[in-house]
Enzyme design. Sequence first.
Site, PDB file in Angstrom:
ATOM      1  N   GLU A   1       7.844 -37.510  -4.369  1.00  0.00           N
ATOM      2  CA  GLU A   1       8.918 -38.413  -4.257  1.00  0.00           C
ATOM      3  C   GLU A   1       8.339 -39.729  -3.498  1.00  0.00           C
ATOM      4  OE1 GLU A   1      13.063 -36.189  -5.149  1.00  0.00           O
ATOM      5  OE2 GLU A   1      12.212 -36.612  -3.190  1.00  0.00           O
TER       6      GLU A   1
ATOM      7  N   ASP B   1      12.937 -40.950  -4.744  1.00  0.00           N
ATOM      8  CA  ASP B   1      14.051 -39.894  -5.124  1.00  0.00           C
ATOM      9  C   ASP B   1      15.041 -40.732  -6.019  1.00  0.00           C
ATOM     10  OD1 ASP B   1      15.751 -37.339  -4.908  1.00  0.00           O
ATOM     11  OD2 ASP B   1      17.019 -39.180  -4.316  1.00  0.00           O
TER      12      ASP B   1
ATOM     13  N   GLU C   1       9.936 -41.614   0.438  1.00  0.00           N
ATOM     14  CA  GLU C   1      10.522 -40.544  -0.349  1.00  0.00           C
ATOM     15  C   GLU C   1      11.927 -40.916  -0.789  1.00  0.00           C
ATOM     16  OE1 GLU C   1      12.645 -36.363   0.743  1.00  0.00           O
ATOM     17  OE2 GLU C   1      10.851 -37.301   2.256  1.00  0.00           O
TER      18      GLU C   1
ATOM     19  N   ASP D   1       8.900 -33.589  -1.470  1.00  0.00           N
ATOM     20  CA  ASP D   1       8.899 -34.725  -0.964  1.00  0.00           C
ATOM     21  C   ASP D   1       7.874 -35.615  -1.147  1.00  0.00           C
ATOM     22  OD1 ASP D   1      11.306 -33.401  -0.164  1.00  0.00           O
ATOM     23  OD2 ASP D   1      10.613 -32.986   1.921  1.00  0.00           O
TER      24      ASP D   1
END
Length: 226
Positions: free
Chosen positions: A117, A45, A41, A114
């Site tokens: 990502e 991101d 994640e 989440d």
Amino acid sequence: MNPILINRLQRKLGYTFQQYELLLQALTHRSASSKHNERLEFLGDSILSFVIANALYHRFPKVDEGDMSRMRATLVRGNTLAEIAREFELGECLRLGPGELKSGGFRRESILADTVEALIGGIFLDSDIQTIERLILNWYQTRLDEISPGDKQKDPKTRLQEFLQGRHLPLPTYLVVQVRGEAHDQEFTIHCQVSGFSESVIGTGSSRRKAEQAAAEQALKKLELE
């Protein structure tokens, strides 16, 4: 994992993993295993932010940094990612611990966002930056076509505050009414009271700030400004 659901997910993603363990890790919440998706994640991101920033830079050559930052924030915020997750029917593929399953974690926006990502991070490690960039731009094609600079890209709390100030009304108040979950994975529930509303509007998020933004967004919808 149900192979039918996994194959359906990969079709919707437009990508088939070569390293199946990366896909499993991307779908694994920390409540289910010590080999969870938080590192993926973190990576995803940053990749998402870069890809969207690069796309906006080239799409809007005359737009300043402030407007581009606001457009990027709109495109990468949690509820946008959760919408994409629902388009992928991602909730059915999540690997959650018993507590999260019981509390409906497969529907929680923060977990869905989440995981998107984490999938981005996993696909990057499984392939290369060109592949994940192509996929992200495909997932975001309609949203990139529809987005434009201007006041609508300000965050919901700012827009709500400016709307009320422009009409000489009191500013909204935000109250934390519930905090669920352990310290590393909390969900906040906020009540937002707006002048003229008979009842508070409610927002939830993985932090107090995100929950306040979600509540402000609901208030804007009630005011028919969203």
